[in-house]
Design a protein around this motif. Structure first.
Motif, PDB file in Angstrom:
ATOM      1  N   ILE A  22     -20.243  -2.041   4.920  1.00  0.00           N
ATOM      2  CA  ILE A  22     -18.310  -0.627   5.833  1.00  0.00           C
ATOM      3  C   ILE A  22     -17.869  -2.332   6.221  1.00  0.00           C
ATOM      4  O   ILE A  22     -16.294  -1.463   6.326  1.00  0.00           O
ATOM      5  N   LYS A  23     -18.518  -2.714   7.113  1.00  0.00           N
ATOM      6  CA  LYS A  23     -18.142  -3.766   8.043  1.00  0.00           C
ATOM      7  C   LYS A  23     -16.722  -4.936   6.612  1.00  0.00           C
ATOM      8  O   LYS A  23     -15.887  -5.088   6.826  1.00  0.00           O
ATOM      9  N   GLY A  24     -17.042  -4.493   5.104  1.00  0.00           N
ATOM     10  CA  GLY A  24     -16.926  -5.810   4.230  1.00  0.00           C
ATOM     11  C   GLY A  24     -15.632  -4.620   3.721  1.00  0.00           C
ATOM     12  O   GLY A  24     -14.406  -5.553   3.198  1.00  0.00           O
ATOM     13  N   CYS A  25     -15.738  -3.514   3.202  1.00  0.00           N
ATOM     14  CA  CYS A  25     -14.603  -2.121   2.716  1.00  0.00           C
ATOM     15  C   CYS A  25     -13.991  -1.734   3.115  1.00  0.00           C
ATOM     16  O   CYS A  25     -13.382  -0.904   2.524  1.00  0.00           O
ATOM     17  N   HIS A  26     -15.098  -0.931   4.640  1.00  0.00           N
ATOM     18  CA  HIS A  26     -13.785  -0.191   5.349  1.00  0.00           C
ATOM     19  C   HIS A  26     -14.061  -0.693   6.883  1.00  0.00           C
ATOM     20  O   HIS A  26     -14.537  -0.219   7.526  1.00  0.00           O
ATOM     21  N   VAL A 102     -28.396   2.411  -3.772  1.00  0.00           N
ATOM     22  CA  VAL A 102     -27.303   2.075  -2.331  1.00  0.00           C
ATOM     23  C   VAL A 102     -26.908   0.768  -2.402  1.00  0.00           C
ATOM     24  O   VAL A 102     -25.689  -0.104  -2.108  1.00  0.00           O
ATOM     25  N   MET A 103     -28.442  -0.486  -2.176  1.00  0.00           N
ATOM     26  CA  MET A 103     -27.922  -2.005  -2.357  1.00  0.00           C
ATOM     27  C   MET A 103     -26.848  -2.689  -3.633  1.00  0.00           C
ATOM     28  O   MET A 103     -25.692  -3.467  -3.709  1.00  0.00           O
ATOM     29  N   VAL A 104     -27.197  -1.943  -4.593  1.00  0.00           N
ATOM     30  CA  VAL A 104     -26.170  -2.465  -5.328  1.00  0.00           C
ATOM     31  C   VAL A 104     -25.073  -2.144  -5.496  1.00  0.00           C
ATOM     32  O   VAL A 104     -23.393  -2.410  -5.912  1.00  0.00           O
ATOM     33  N   SER A 109     -19.612  -3.389  -4.584  1.00  0.00           N
ATOM     34  CA  SER A 109     -18.405  -2.799  -3.880  1.00  0.00           C
ATOM     35  C   SER A 109     -18.004  -3.972  -2.816  1.00  0.00           C
ATOM     36  O   SER A 109     -16.293  -3.978  -3.101  1.00  0.00           O
ATOM     37  N   ILE A 110     -18.403  -4.682  -2.070  1.00  0.00           N
ATOM     38  CA  ILE A 110     -17.772  -4.852  -1.288  1.00  0.00           C
ATOM     39  C   ILE A 110     -17.722  -6.863  -2.673  1.00  0.00           C
ATOM     40  O   ILE A 110     -16.127  -7.168  -2.736  1.00  0.00           O
TER      41      ILE A 110
END
Length: 208
Positions: A22-26, A102-104, A109-110
């Motif tokens: 969330i913090k890195g992509c949104h 979820v972690m991968v 994505s980050i």
């Protein structure tokens, strides 16, 4: 207890990866990460871990004693009971496969977002320091999650292998179990080695 704390650990790492995502992509949705939301997440982490670790005590699944001084889920009973097999398949999917997915997804994505982002401009930019902090925290989180996945994957694989009736050599089972349970001491080593803030806080705590 080993299963309880192991599940709580992987659940915690999953929540960390989501917050990093969330913090890195949104970043525009960063306000969703608050004290109250984290408190709710912590409660859910332990409720889920307790549910899956207590289920064998209530008849869904089973524990068995091991000759090397510990106990674990009785994977072999899946060969004789549909109920036991359903528990093993469910815990594998819900407590290993989905969290790892979820972690991968989060960290890939980050990484892609970082690659596509423009170079940071202006050393005096007040957001530059915050971005570096977020980047360092994300880097540490990625290493911790990777170490956890590497440690637990062999155990998860041989567990499913055993549940479907295939023989597993005792030495292989013991090594996979010990390797998985050793994951509990990786985190402080990784934090101490990769996080300058963590080292600084430790030195202050012990008056170094």
């Amino acid at each position: 207890l080993t299963l309880l704390f192991g599940l709580a650990s992987i659940n915690t790492l999953t929540v960390i990866s989501v917050t990093r995502y969330i913090k890195g992509c949104h970043p525009e949705r960063g306000h969703c990460i608050s004290n109250s939301s984290i408190s709710v997440a912590l409660v859910l982490i332990w409720v889920a871990a307790f549910f899956w670790s207590a289920a064998p005590l209530l008849g869904w699944g089973s524990y068995t004693d091991r000759m090397y001084g510990t106990c674990e889920i009785d994977w072999a009973k899946a060969n004789f009971s549909t109920i036991y097999k359903s528990y093993i398949i469910s815990i594998f999917i819900c407590c290993f496969f989905l969290p790892v997915t979820v972690m991968v997804f989060s960290y890939v994505s980050i990484i892609n977002t970082v690659k596509l982002s423009h170079a940071l401009t202006g050393l005096g930019d007040p957001t530059d320091r915050q971005r570096r902090i977020e980047r360092d925290v994300t880097r540490v989180s990625i290493v911790i999650c990777t170490a956890f996945i590497i440690a637990w994957s062999p155990y998860a694989v041989i567990s499913i292998w055993s549940a479907y009736g295939y023989p597993v050599p005792n030495l292989t089972s013991i090594l996979a179990s010990l390797f998985a349970k050793s994951a509990s001491f990786y985190n402080p080593i990784i934090y101490f080695g990769m996080s300058s803030k963590f080292r600084k806080d430790i030195f202050i705590l012990f008056h170094c």
